[in-house]
Design a protein around this motif. Structure first.
Motif, short mmCIF file in Angstrom:
data_model
loop_
_atom_site.label_atom_id
_atom_site.label_comp_id
_atom_site.label_asym_id
_atom_site.label_seq_id
_atom_site.Cartn_x
_atom_site.Cartn_y
_atom_site.Cartn_z
N LYS A 1 1.25 -1.30 0.12
CA LYS A 1 -0.27 -0.53 0.51
C LYS A 1 0.57 1.18 -0.17
O LYS A 1 0.90 1.94 -0.52
N VAL B 1 2.10 2.27 -3.49
CA VAL B 1 1.18 2.60 -4.06
C VAL B 1 0.68 4.54 -3.66
O VAL B 1 0.65 5.35 -4.37
N PHE C 1 -8.67 10.15 -6.51
CA PHE C 1 -9.78 8.20 -6.50
C PHE C 1 -10.79 8.49 -7.73
O PHE C 1 -11.72 9.39 -7.48
N CYS D 1 -3.50 1.59 -10.36
CA CYS D 1 -1.88 1.61 -10.28
C CYS D 1 -1.29 -0.16 -10.58
O CYS D 1 -1.72 -1.20 -10.29
N ILE E 1 -4.28 -2.76 -9.45
CA ILE E 1 -5.16 -2.72 -8.08
C ILE E 1 -5.95 -1.39 -8.20
O ILE E 1 -5.15 -0.28 -8.95
N LYS E 2 -7.34 -1.95 -8.00
CA LYS E 2 -7.60 -0.36 -8.29
C LYS E 2 -8.16 0.47 -6.87
O LYS E 2 -8.51 -0.28 -5.69
N VAL E 3 -7.37 1.41 -6.90
CA VAL E 3 -7.34 2.49 -5.16
C VAL E 3 -8.87 3.32 -5.32
O VAL E 3 -8.34 4.31 -5.68
N SER E 4 -9.63 3.11 -4.21
CA SER E 4 -10.14 3.24 -4.20
C SER E 4 -10.61 5.17 -2.88
O SER E 4 -11.28 5.43 -3.30
N ASN F 1 -8.27 2.02 0.74
CA ASN F 1 -9.58 0.62 0.46
C ASN F 1 -8.59 0.36 -0.75
O ASN F 1 -8.87 1.25 -2.26
N MET F 2 -8.01 -0.95 -1.07
CA MET F 2 -7.73 -0.64 -1.82
C MET F 2 -7.83 -2.42 -2.59
O MET F 2 -8.12 -3.03 -1.69
N GLU F 3 -8.34 -2.90 -3.95
CA GLU F 3 -8.54 -4.21 -4.84
C GLU F 3 -8.11 -4.63 -5.48
O GLU F 3 -7.87 -4.19 -7.07
#
Ligand code: KG4
Ligand code: ZN
Length: 338
Positions: free
Chosen positions: A118, A121, A133, A137, A148-151, A155-157
């Protein structure tokens, strides 16, 4: 120096692999960032965990002293102390975390354990321009390759990742086959500058979805070199720039193919690179070109914030502090995500 308690002044430590780092951040602005890179591993062609832990023990205090001096602060100015909690080498992580937790107890200030990935990122929030956001990334390091989808800051998915070797490993292991010392990634980058990226072709796996695989590629390079060297013992020496450029071209192409598709599918137009491999010149320029073509906004960290550094731990800790996210009484480092 910072007697106003409204200031958030954090000392951060990075010791997850073979770089010992310390940084100071005050109110979200990095004041110092010191890294001691461990040279001891070069002769072995890879990181030796026990040697890394011992080198962290030797380097940590001088690195922290320098970071504090450069920032012009003393321990009394600190509002919190942060450290890389994982993933990484357990012995190395323990050196940084034990130090941070001791400082936290001695000064009665919060301790903030930060996820190393994290932090890579969030290195995008050290300097302007900063992504908005949600952004997508591409995290490429020696141990990880993830989309990684960084919201938000927390909060990262993970949408896709490597099933075997990381992109950095693909660089380092193929470099080793070429007789280059560890870490080979930066050397492949350098030799590739004068090579033809299309001269040699290697097999590279294409998986369903956004996942990556680099182990087949590594084998393909190995067999190619074995066959060529059989014909001409000086093949590697004579063709080094072309081999490096071709290896680099394949890795960059594979990374961007999945990433581009993920961004299109998610409808995200803010895209970012992070991790040690984002120092690669071909990846940086191909990433920028891809974004320009798609009319996306792209973000690439300064070189010093690509490879492992404590400034990224510090900035991640700053945002955790703003949200009141601190370690529990017992917080144990972790070698990998479960
Ligand atoms: O993020 P990082 O410093 O450490 C990990 O968390 O793993 O990444 C280190 C990786 C190594 O594999 C190194 O070879 C690679 O980043 N690397 C590069 C370049 N600079 C560092 N790979 C290709 N080209 C570069 N210029
Ligand atoms: Zn890293």
């Amino acid at each position: 120096m910072y007697d106003n308690k409204d200031n958030i002044c954090i000392l951060a430590i990075e010791s997850s692999c073979d770089d010992t780092g310390a940084a100071v951040v005050v109110n979200g602005k990095i004041q110092s960032n010191v890294v001691a890179t461990q040279e001891v591993h070069r002769q072995y062609g890879g990181v030796i965990p026990e040697m890394a832990s011992r080198a962290h023990l030797q380097n940590l205090i001088p690195v922290i002293d320098l970071a504090m001096k450069k920032a012009g602060i003393t321990m009394q100015d600190l509002s919190a102390v942060a450290y890389a909690r994982g993933p990484g080498l357990m012995g190395s992580l323990l050196v940084g975390s034990a130090y941070a937790r001791s400082v936290s107890m001695a000064l009665n200030i919060p301790c903030i354990g930060i996820d190393h990935l994290k932090a890579h990122v969030l290195a995008h929030f050290i300097d302007e321009p900063m992504p908005e956001f949600p952004f997508l990334c591409l995290l490429v390091s020696g141990g990880h390759t993830q989309i990684i989808k960084v919201s938000s800051f927390q909060n990262m998915e993970i949408l896709g990742q490597t099933r075997d070797d990381a992109a950095g490993e693909a660089f380092d292991k193929t470099a080793k086959m070429l007789g280059l010392p560890y870490p080979g990634g930066p050397l492949i980058d350098r030799y590739a500058q004068k090579g033809d990226p299309l001269k040699y072709t290697f097999g590279i796996s294409k998986l369903e979805g956004y996942d990556f695989s680099f182990s087949g590629f590594k084998t393909s390079v190995l067999y190619f070199l074995r066959d060529q060297v059989k014909e001409n013992a000086n093949f590697i020496e004579q063709e080094l720039p072309h081999i490096c450029a071709s290896i680099q071209h394949h890795i960059v192409k594979s990374l961007l193919k999945n990433f581009r598709q993920a961004a299109i599918d998610c409808g995200i137009k803010e895209v970012a690179l992070a991790g040690g491999v984002s120092a690669n010149s071909a990846l940086r320029s191909a990433f920028t070109q891809m974004a320009e073509k798609q009319v996306w906004r792209s973000y690439i960290p300064a070189f010093e914030y690509c490879t492992d550094n404590a400034a990224m731990i510090a900035i991640a800790a700053h945002y955790a502090h703003l949200e009141g996210i601190f370690d529990a009484k017992v917080a144990i480092p972790f070698a990998r995500h479960v």
